[in-house]
Write an enzyme that holds these catalytic residues in place. Structure first.
Site, PDB file in Angstrom:
ATOM      1  N   HIS A  62      17.231  -3.226  42.010  1.00  0.00           N
ATOM      2  CA  HIS A  62      16.347  -4.352  41.480  1.00  0.00           C
ATOM      3  C   HIS A  62      17.250  -5.618  41.755  1.00  0.00           C
ATOM      4  CE1 HIS A  62      12.981  -5.855  39.556  1.00  0.00           C
ATOM      5  NE2 HIS A  62      13.664  -6.758  38.773  1.00  0.00           N
TER       6      HIS A  62
ATOM      7  N   HIS B 275      11.643 -12.963  38.916  1.00  0.00           N
ATOM      8  CA  HIS B 275      11.752 -11.700  39.649  1.00  0.00           C
ATOM      9  C   HIS B 275      10.099 -11.267  39.719  1.00  0.00           C
ATOM     10  CE1 HIS B 275      12.045  -8.634  35.987  1.00  0.00           C
ATOM     11  NE2 HIS B 275      11.428  -9.614  35.474  1.00  0.00           N
TER      12      HIS B 275
ATOM     13  N   CYS C 132      10.470  -6.714  44.402  1.00  0.00           N
ATOM     14  CA  CYS C 132      11.484  -7.463  44.094  1.00  0.00           C
ATOM     15  C   CYS C 132      12.542  -8.123  45.182  1.00  0.00           C
ATOM     16  CB  CYS C 132      12.340  -6.642  43.152  1.00  0.00           C
ATOM     17  SG  CYS C 132      13.501  -5.362  43.909  1.00  0.00           S
TER      18      CYS C 132
END
Length: 359
Positions: A322, A334, A274
């Site tokens: 994240h 993402h 990510c």
């Protein structure tokens, strides 16, 4: 008569017991030869079980992602420590070269004194036959003494500098070893979490895995719908979001990676995690940002969710483990997790910690 009533009661009890067994949640029994209607889908018990699996899998992947952030952070610190060691080595080399030059000068001075018979400059002046030579020699002697003292002071200073560099280098080596240990420990934790999640998923049948994916998508849709209806997300859907030139370049890079695999610790070009995706997207826009989502959250400028624009980074979960990039219209791009690919998702499909702006 009493016997008939007893037999009737016994038969009724037996029938009730059989019905109880057949009607138990999750039971898969049927009377021989009796046709069964087609199943409308997983039973309530099976659905609950699959949801439990979903929660467990998600928890494992979340823990793996947090460990990945720790792995990436250790890797970043390792690179910084290595650079520091290189700089200390360069300084030590330069100091050693200066020390060698000073030693040569000191050696030349010692040889000159040897050639003069080992007499000090003051003694040589005392025995000088010429008063003029004596007077002019006094000034020269003083200059010589000052030069000698200066040379010795330089030698001591450089020796101290070398000792300081040696100590710093030793500390950096210890720090390097510690960061390598952290990185290795984080790597083992990531691999253990991913292995556990994969084993758990591998025990599911294909239709159950598909249902698991559907559960994941349904939860994300519900979360996104609730977020768009909240004060934070209200008005974001259906609207574009103005971006700077840098922000647009970052978004263009990130969306061009859609379909590429998530791989923990990866920074492209064929796979990303990510924060590796956001790192490279902003690098393509000409701006360096921290490597991990936690450092991106800590170091970059924070903005209100309702004010976010394309290119801003949305940080998720309370541990900032994240990150996705906002592209406008209530949407992010993402790299979700192992087994998934870079994709678009609702910005509110996960718990938002906050929003940061690289530039």
């Amino acid at each position: 008569m009493a016997g008939r009533r007893w037999r009737l009661a016994a038969a009724t009890a037996l029938a009730s017991a059989v019905i109880g067994v057949l009607g138990a949640p999750g039971a898969a029994y049927a009377a021989p030869g009796t046709p069964q209607p087609p199943s409308p889908g997983p039973s309530a018990g099976a659905t609950r079980s699959l949801e439990d699996v979903h929660r467990e899998v998600e928890t494992l992947y979340r823990k793996a992602e947090a460990a990945t952030d720790a792995y990436n952070a250790a890797g970043e610190q390792l690179r910084l420590q290595e650079k520091s060691v290189e700089e200390i080595t360069r300084r030590m080399t330069a100091a050693q070269e200066r020390m060698d030059r000073l030693r040569n000068e000191a050696g030349a001075l010692a040889r000159a004194q040897y050639r003069s018979g080992g007499l000090t400059p003051q003694t040589q002046l005392f025995f000088s036959a010429s008063p003029d030579n004596f007077l002019s020699g006094v000034a020269l002697a003083r200059k010589g003494e000052q030069a000698t003292r200066g040379l010795l002071a330089q030698v001591e200073a450089v020796r101290g500098e070398l000792q300081g560099h040696a100590k710093a280098a030793d500390e950096r080596r210890k720090a390097l070893d510690a960061e390598r240990g952290k990185k290795e420990a984080a790597k083992k934790e990531v691999e253990a979490r991913l292995d556990a999640a994969k084993k758990l998923e591998s025990r599911l049948e294909e239709k159950e895995r598909e249902r698991l994916r559907q559960l994941e998508e349904e939860r994300a849709r519900r979360a996104q719908t609730a977020w768009l209806a909240s004060d934070a997300g209200k008005g974001l859907a259906g609207q574009g979001s103005a971006a700077t030139g840098e922000g647009k370049r970052a978004v263009d890079f990130a969306t061009a990676q859609i379909g590429k695999d998530y791989v923990w610790g990866a920074e492209g070009p064929q796979s990303f995690d990510c924060s590796g995706l956001t790192l490279k997207a902003w690098a393509a826009a000409g701006r360096a940002i921290p490597r991990t989502s936690q450092e991106q959250w800590r170091q970059l400028a924070k903005v209100d969710v309702k004010d976010m624009r394309a290119g801003d980074l949305v940080i998720y979960f309370s541990d900032a483990s994240h990150v996705g990039m906002y592209v406008g219209d209530g949407t992010i791009v993402h790299a979700p997790r192992p087994g998934r690919q870079v994709t678009l998702a609702g910005a509110g499909s996960m718990p938002i910690l906050g929003v940061v702006r690289p530039g």
